[in-house]
Write a protein that holds these residues in place. Structure first.
Motif, PDB file in Angstrom:
ATOM      1  N   UNK A 166       0.957  -1.168  -0.274  1.00 25.26           N
ATOM      2  CA  UNK A 166       0.022   0.014   0.170  1.00 25.26           C
ATOM      3  C   UNK A 166       0.854   1.413   0.085  1.00 25.26           C
ATOM      4  N   UNK A 167       0.394   1.969  -0.827  1.00 24.25           N
ATOM      5  CA  UNK A 167       1.351   3.522  -0.730  1.00 24.25           C
ATOM      6  C   UNK A 167       0.077   4.474  -0.196  1.00 24.25           C
ATOM      7  N   UNK A 168       0.830   5.177   0.769  1.00 22.12           N
ATOM      8  CA  UNK A 168      -0.182   6.323   1.391  1.00 22.12           C
ATOM      9  C   UNK A 168      -0.750   5.655   2.611  1.00 22.12           C
TER      10      UNK A 168
ATOM     11  N   UNK B 100      -2.842   1.962  -4.196  1.00 21.04           N
ATOM     12  CA  UNK B 100      -2.173   3.478  -4.318  1.00 21.04           C
ATOM     13  C   UNK B 100      -3.342   4.133  -3.701  1.00 21.04           C
ATOM     14  N   UNK B 101      -2.997   4.532  -2.226  1.00 21.54           N
ATOM     15  CA  UNK B 101      -4.154   5.084  -1.396  1.00 21.54           C
ATOM     16  C   UNK B 101      -3.854   6.455  -0.964  1.00 21.54           C
ATOM     17  N   UNK B 102      -2.745   7.173  -1.329  1.00 24.29           N
ATOM     18  CA  UNK B 102      -2.590   8.495  -1.024  1.00 24.29           C
ATOM     19  C   UNK B 102      -3.960   9.397  -1.318  1.00 24.29           C
ATOM     20  N   UNK B 103      -4.567   9.944  -0.149  1.00 24.30           N
ATOM     21  CA  UNK B 103      -5.779  10.704  -0.558  1.00 24.30           C
ATOM     22  C   UNK B 103      -5.481  11.935  -1.462  1.00 24.30           C
TER      23      UNK B 103
ATOM     24  N   UNK C  17       0.428  13.600  -6.165  1.00 24.04           N
ATOM     25  CA  UNK C  17       1.365  12.613  -6.270  1.00 24.04           C
ATOM     26  C   UNK C  17       1.422  11.200  -6.813  1.00 24.04           C
ATOM     27  N   UNK C  18       0.031  10.845  -7.615  1.00 26.01           N
ATOM     28  CA  UNK C  18      -0.324   9.751  -7.788  1.00 26.01           C
ATOM     29  C   UNK C  18       0.623   9.290  -9.205  1.00 26.01           C
ATOM     30  N   UNK C  19       0.781  10.189 -10.053  1.00 27.49           N
ATOM     31  CA  UNK C  19       1.497   9.982 -11.321  1.00 27.49           C
ATOM     32  C   UNK C  19       3.051   9.718 -10.736  1.00 27.49           C
ATOM     33  N   UNK C  20       3.588  10.363  -9.931  1.00 30.47           N
ATOM     34  CA  UNK C  20       4.805  10.099  -9.409  1.00 30.47           C
ATOM     35  C   UNK C  20       5.144   8.771  -8.820  1.00 30.47           C
ATOM     36  N   UNK C  21       4.243   8.553  -7.786  1.00 32.63           N
ATOM     37  CA  UNK C  21       4.089   7.515  -7.115  1.00 32.63           C
ATOM     38  C   UNK C  21       3.950   5.921  -7.712  1.00 32.63           C
ATOM     39  N   UNK C  22       3.071   6.097  -8.902  1.00 36.63           N
ATOM     40  CA  UNK C  22       2.726   4.817  -9.459  1.00 36.63           C
ATOM     41  C   UNK C  22       4.015   4.480 -10.508  1.00 36.63           C
TER      42      UNK C  22
ATOM     43  N   UNK D 266      -8.232   9.403  -9.078  1.00 36.81           N
ATOM     44  CA  UNK D 266      -6.819   8.784  -9.899  1.00 36.81           C
ATOM     45  C   UNK D 266      -5.691   9.753  -9.983  1.00 36.81           C
ATOM     46  N   UNK D 267      -5.901  11.117 -10.026  1.00 33.12           N
ATOM     47  CA  UNK D 267      -5.036  12.092 -10.191  1.00 33.12           C
ATOM     48  C   UNK D 267      -5.354  13.351  -9.756  1.00 33.12           C
TER      49      UNK D 267
END
Length: 337
Positions: free
Chosen positions: A29-31, A106-109, A113-118, A134-135
């Motif tokens: 899990x991210x976030x 990918x759970x960062x609220x 940052x989703x693009x960078x994190x994925x 999603x972004x």
């Protein structure tokens, strides 16, 4: 329904091995700044929970938050403590975390940052569920899907509202062809995100679950307490979303079909969504098309553009064109192509 590219042979072998041996898929899990994190951990890891969803086990978390969103800052320390009660390991190196698992949530609220994190997830060929939004922009949404295809690593994104019982019944034909729909949900604003991305996404997701893709023009009316966004689809159907910021709030709506009218948009918990996520991790086949998800975010971006233009109708194709140009630059920066 159009699906993303097939996952890599390596990933398929991983899934086949895990399921054939009756071993749960290891999930990272991210976030760690949304209540979804603890809800998913409980549903996956606690076999005694009456709504336990078998097949996956959350094993490791990269507990990232956002320094400029108050809810994120206040949640991460407590959630980091709480999630370890489910036997989850905390890792502070994203790439190291990705290498320890078979699939990723990918759970960062914060959608920004989703693009960078994925990117490390996609490069590793791991399937990834991206929680809403999603972004933080339409261009990043497009870039994520294009990079997913480039690296042959499948993704999908959804609000839990998509899997409401009544909403799914209508999507599956309970009232025949859907001729139109109207949904509502809470719509609190967050200054770091486009207006509807933060919480209005829930009602918009319900709308598109029954209407499908193909929105062509969008008109928005906004007051301090209310959003009203009207979309006209390319076949002449009309769908509306009402965002509520004062008075009695909730989730709901109606779909108007060839054979009847039905209530939609209700919330029925996180477990129906998690069932879909687990199946996705096993099969590598996204349950929602790229086109439909992208259309939701284009609808919300067009609503912002309509607001900027004083409530004038905005063509979705126009906002998509601009976003694709911006996304192409970000994609090239990642792939070098």
């Amino acid at each position: 329904m159009r699906l993303l590219s097939t996952i890599t042979a390596f990933a398929l072998l991983t899934f086949a091995t895990a399921t054939s041996a009756d071993e749960p898929i290891k999930v990272g899990m991210i976030g760690l700044d949304t209540s979804h994190c603890l809800a998913f951990a409980k549903l996956m890891n606690n076999a005694d929970d009456p709504k336990h969803v078998p097949g996956c086990r959350l094993t490791v978390v990269y507990p990232k938050g956002s320094p400029d969103i108050e809810s994120s800052v206040t949640r991460v320390p407590k959630y980091t403590e709480d999630i370890q009660k489910y036997g989850v390991k905390i890792v502070h190196d994203l790439e190291a975390m990705v290498q320890q698992v078979d699939a990723v949530l990918l759970e960062t609220n914060d959608g920004r940052p989703h693009l960078e994190q994925i990117i490390p997830v996609l490069k590793a060929g791991k399937p990834c569920f991206i929680d809403k939004p999603i972004a933080g922009s339409l261009e990043d949404c497009i870039a994520i899907f294009e990079l997913s295809k480039h690296y042959k690593s499948p993704v999908f994104s959804s609000s839990s509202l998509r899997y409401g019982k009544n909403t799914q019944a209508v999507r599956n034909g309970s009232i025949g062809d859907v001729m139109g729909a109207s949904t509502y949900s809470p719509c609190s604003l967050e200054k770091t995100h486009p207006d509807l991305y933060w919480y209005g996404i829930h009602g918009c997701e319900s709308l598109f679950t029954v209407m499908g893709p193909g929105v062509e023009t969008v008109v928005r009316t906004q007051t301090d307490s209310t959003e009203l966004v009207t979309g006209t689809w390319n076949d002449g159907r009309i769908g509306t979303f009402r965002g509520i910021r004062s008075g009695k709030t909730g989730y709901g709506g109606h779909a108007f079909g060839a054979k009847g009218i039905a209530e939609i948009g209700g919330y029925n918990g996180y477990d129906p969504l998690l069932v879909e996520i687990v199946e996705f991790f096993k099969s590598g086949k996204p349950p929602i098309s790229e086109e439909e998800t992208t259309d939701i975010y284009a609808f919300m971006e067009a609503a912002d553009e309509s607001k900027r233009q004083g409530g004038k109708p905005v063509k979705v194709a126009d906002v998509m064109g601009k976003a694709k140009e911006a996304a192409a630059k970000k994609i090239a920066a990642v792939t070098g192509q």
